[in-house]
Design an enzyme around this catalytic site. Structure first.
Site, short mmCIF file in Angstrom:
data_model
loop_
_atom_site.label_atom_id
_atom_site.label_comp_id
_atom_site.label_asym_id
_atom_site.label_seq_id
_atom_site.Cartn_x
_atom_site.Cartn_y
_atom_site.Cartn_z
N SER A 73 0.72 7.06 0.92
CA SER A 73 0.40 5.61 0.60
C SER A 73 -0.39 5.49 -0.76
O SER A 73 -0.78 6.62 -1.46
CB SER A 73 -0.49 5.01 1.76
OG SER A 73 -1.74 5.73 1.95
N TYR A 74 -0.90 4.40 -0.90
CA TYR A 74 -1.76 4.26 -2.36
C TYR A 74 -2.84 5.02 -2.25
O TYR A 74 -3.68 5.19 -1.57
CB TYR A 74 -2.01 2.70 -2.61
CG TYR A 74 -2.61 2.43 -3.73
CD1 TYR A 74 -1.54 2.63 -5.12
CD2 TYR A 74 -3.86 1.96 -4.26
CE1 TYR A 74 -1.89 2.14 -6.28
CE2 TYR A 74 -3.91 1.55 -5.35
CZ TYR A 74 -3.29 1.94 -6.37
OH TYR A 74 -3.75 1.54 -7.76
N PRO A 75 -2.87 5.87 -3.28
CA PRO A 75 -3.93 7.16 -3.54
C PRO A 75 -5.43 6.53 -4.20
O PRO A 75 -6.21 7.51 -4.06
CB PRO A 75 -3.50 8.04 -4.41
CG PRO A 75 -2.66 7.32 -5.34
CD PRO A 75 -2.07 6.14 -4.72
N SER A 87 0.91 -1.20 0.06
CA SER A 87 -0.06 -0.16 -0.18
C SER A 87 0.85 1.45 0.14
O SER A 87 0.46 2.50 -0.01
CB SER A 87 -0.82 0.06 1.25
OG SER A 87 -1.65 -0.98 1.26
#
EC number: 5.6.2.1
Length: 813
Positions: free
Chosen positions: A335-337, A153
């Site tokens: 972190s992963y958007p 992530s």
């Protein structure tokens, strides 16, 4: 030693992951496509020493498209696109040669670890990579597992190392749900778009949109905007009256009182209350109450909320915000958007995330106080089972922060302090008056409000919502006004009203929401891919046939708002059939229309069109026109008839004189072509005879432009060729006063590639419209015109505004 191939979704991501896993001890080199690098290092995998090769793709490797003739609008009935038209997977960007690149790197490898983004699109790309690589990898023996999936992530040491230690498998069901969405959007969107584009552009000249597109998600998105517009237009203001009283609390202060009745819509009644109130000289306190206002902490941030805040607080469009967030992610800041989750798992290291901000110049004190005093658990939000909420992963130097102390715009506003009083207290009445007001209509939807509606009704995904909003802007269906408000254009309004008139389900969110639920069931393995695809296509095919049969209903609305072709545009060039003037229609898509012959001729877009010296095509007697993209870009003449009806077998529709193979026409490729383009494989550099005295040579395929021989009196292409590279020689005459030639010479013939005299007089650049992907590829080509030339350095991407990017980064904190 065995080899492990690892593939990420973007080159920058591959480099970051490789540095973490190799602890910085790696060697790197560019791949054969020039866009992706390969990072190599040694380590252990499955308990054995191996050689790791980490590389990447650039998004999707493949795209879905129709085969052959089904891509030609004029040869296929759009109704055939629902079921009869075969589809195939094609390379998403042929210039990148991604399949060949993956096969070269994957040949002889024993294992593959997929580091694609951990969402449905990422799962789909996993299988695109596997389709390219598995056939060339070493065969496994004894059922040995060779395909692995890393799930992560954020780009932090901890997350990447944990992902490598807990490898799983790619999810085929999630990949299938993406395949289904792609095929539905392709077949449904193309069928409706082709039909209504051809129908309406063939009748009206001022639509000002090159494509009258329809999309299963795009159209309901537009529908929300038009629905609000209709409420504004149908709103009828009503007059009402309010009473306003002021009381004196002390010598220097007065207090404005609100009317308990709020307002009345009858003036006489309002006047009666005013007269009664004016009789009183004092106001008595009937009751007092004290309330404490508190604002809840915000939920953890997911994609949709990020897009809303970026639009409303930072003035960033959803597409821009998403691109910026992806850059922050690949650079390791967040972190992963792309996530729907607003709930942190119980084991999430909140203190670890805070410690990353402990030395920040702006909010370090706040962070340290939180760490010292202890932090409250975040509010419990929604757990969608995908990625954790968007979280800052490391400190950024430029930012603006949050909650209330760091995000002051979300704090409770300070209110006017009231005097201390209790029941029975009296205050003298200073002034009583009656105010006349009117009810006001709602405003146009903001992007933030539209995103909320799309999420509520299940239109699009967190990743695709920005795309749909961007599409309705690009198609000229809405315009973005101040405050990021979306105001529908005439075209957008008429389209939506027409859909409502024919079949409201085409524009209402209900049917697309139902389709999205079915696609999610495919992703969960609870619905059959083929059944969902077949049923949905059958529903829309029936709707399409009804739409075609009922198109007159929408056309009635179009007639009121737009002008017919014959009444649009200005006379420009003569028709080769009737020799009367054709009208140039400048509104998108630009074209020429002959009202006498009732014929319309498409033209090149995104440039200017003017008459070309009243010269005529030797084949059909049409007057030539000149297309230009600007003084520093490309320009070339074209025959309107040949451009739409290619005269030779080796020509295609949409080719100008710079690609015409006529053997003797003075404007053709045969007479003005010089040699093969230094950048692309299929193009030829052609002299622009209209560009003097700032002469240009431009590729007839790509955007390469060479500026040359400035102030030359005459430049012509010779029939002689270069003995070294076979390119056609150029014969150049200069005015004596401005000649750059040595020895005061005014005339010189030579090769633009090989002649040292000419090499100093040529400046090779991309045209202004050059896409960054044209920067790739080797710098020298072989073939006709195979001389050496410097490859242009390419135009760098314009940088995003630094303040916007840092502001968005700060919001995550």
């Amino acid at each position: 030693m065995k080899t492990v191939l690892m593939v990420a979704e973007k080159p920058s991501l591959a480099q970051s992951i490789a540095k973490i896993l190799s602890r910085g001890s790696l060697s790197s080199h560019k791949g054969l496509n020039g866009a992706c690098s390969v990072h190599e290092y040694t380590g252990t995998f499955a308990g054995q020493p191996v050689r790791f090769k980490m590389t990447s793709v650039c998004g999707h490797v493949m795209t879905l498209d129709f085969l052959g003739k089904y891509n030609k609008w004029d040869k296929v009935d759009p109704a055939e696109l629902f079921s009869q038209a075969p589809t195939e997977k094609k390379e998403a960007n042929p210039k990148l040669n991604m399949v060949k690149f993956l096969q070269v790197e994957g040949r002889g490898c024993d294992y593959i670890v997929l580091w694609l983004d951990c969402d449905k699109e990422g799962e789909n790309i996993c299988f695109e990579v596997l389709d390219a690589v598995l056939p060339v990898m070493n065969k496994a023996y004894g059922g040995e597992k060779t395909v692995f999936r890393a799930r992560f992530s954020s780009i932090t040491d901890t997350d990447i190392c944990n992902a490598m230690a807990c490898l799983g498998e790619p999810d085929h069901n999630e990949a299938l749900s993406v395949d289904a969405r792609q095929e539905l959007d392709l077949r449904i969107g193309c069928a409706f778009t082709r039909f209504q584009t051809k129908y309406f552009q063939g009748k009206y000249g001022d639509l000002d949109s090159s494509l009258i597109s329809f999309g299963p998600c795009q159209t309901p998105t537009l529908g929300f905007c038009v629905e609000r517009h209709d409420k504004i237009q149908s709103f009828k203001p009503e007059t009402y009256w309010v009473l306003q009283a002021k009381v004196n609390t002390d010598k220097d202060r007065c207090l404005l009182l609100d009317w308990d009745r709020v307002r009345v819509f009858d003036r006489e009644i309002a006047q009666m209350f005013l007269n009664m109130t004016k009789l009183e000289k004092e106001a008595q306190v009937e009751a007092t109450s004290r309330k404490e206002k508190a604002k809840q902490r915000p939920l953890a941030l997911n994609t949709v909320e990020m897009l809303r805040v970026a639009s409303s607080s930072l003035g960033m469009g959803p597409q821009h915000a998403m691109q910026t967030a992806e850059r922050l992610y690949t650079q390791g800041y967040i972190s992963y958007p792309r996530t729907e989750t607003t709930h942190y798992p119980e084991n999430f290291d909140l203190k670890g995330s805070l410690r990353q901000q402990a030395n920040h110049p702006y909010w370090a004190d706040t962070v340290k106080r939180l760490l010292a005093e202890g932090i409250n658990r975040p509010r419990k939000g929604h757990d969608a089972g995908d990625h954790p909420p968007i979280t800052p992963m490391k400190s950024a130097t430029e930012a603006e922060l949050g909650f209330t102390e760091i995000m002051p715009w979300q704090s409770v506003p300070l209110e006017e302090s009231l005097p201390t009083c209790q029941r029975g207290d009296t205050f003298p009445v200073g002034e009583v008056k009656m105010l006349e007001k009117q009810t006001s209509p709602p405003d146009y939807l903001t992007e933030a409000e539209l995103i909320t509606l799309m999420e509520k009704h299940g239109i699009g995904t967190d990743a695709s919502i920005p795309v749909h909003i961007n599409n309705i802007c690009q198609r000229n269906y809405v315009s973005v006004e101040s405050g990021r408000r979306l105001k529908p254009t005439n075209l957008g309004i008429v389209l939506v009203h027409g859909y409502y008139k024919i079949d409201a389900e085409l524009v209402l969110p209900t049917i697309r929401s139902a389709v999205e639920k079915q696609l999610n069931l495919i992703a969960q393995g609870k619905a059959d891919y083929r059944q969902v695809l077949g049923h949905t296509l059958d529903v829309f095919k029936r709707k399409f046939h009804y739409f075609v049969d009922s198109i007159a209903g929408m056309d009635e609305l179009m007639e009121v708002s737009f002008s017919p072709l014959a009444a649009t545009g200005k006379p420009l060039s003569r028709c080769g059939k009737c020799h009367r003037f054709m009208k140039y229609i400048q509104a998108k898509p630009s074209r020429l229309h002959c009202s006498h012959c009732d014929e319309t001729y498409t033209l090149p877009q995104n440039g200017t069109i003017k008459l070309y010296k009243e010269l005529r095509c030797p084949l059909d007697d049409f007057e030539l026109v000149l297309w230009s993209s600007g003084s520093r870009g490309k320009s070339y003449p074209l025959c309107p008839y040949c451009y739409n009806h290619p005269p030779f077998r080796d020509m295609k529709k949409g080719m100008g004189c710079n690609e015409c193979t006529h053997p003797s026409c003075q404007h053709s490729l045969s007479m003005l072509g010089i040699g093969q383009c230094v950048e692309c494989e299929s193009g030829v550099l052609v002299l622009d005879p209209t560009s003097g005295p700032k002469w240009k040579v431009a590729c007839n395929k790509c955007s390469v432009v060479a500026h040359c021989f400035e102030n030359a009196h005459r430049v012509r292409v010779s029939t002689d060729t270069c003995s070294v590279c076979e390119a056609a020689l150029l014969d150049v005459d200069f005015n004596k006063a401005k000649s750059p030639l040595p020895g005061d010479e005014t005339q010189h013939m030579g090769c633009v590639f090989c002649d040292p005299v000419f090499q100093e007089l040529v400046e090779l650049k991309h045209a202004a419209s050059c896409h960054p992907m044209h920067r790739g590829g080797p710098g020298r080509r072989q073939g006709r015109g195979r001389g050496r030339a410097r490859r242009p350095p390419g135009k760098p991407n314009p940088r995003r505004p630094k303040d916007k990017m840092s502001a968005l980064a700060a919001y995550f904190v």
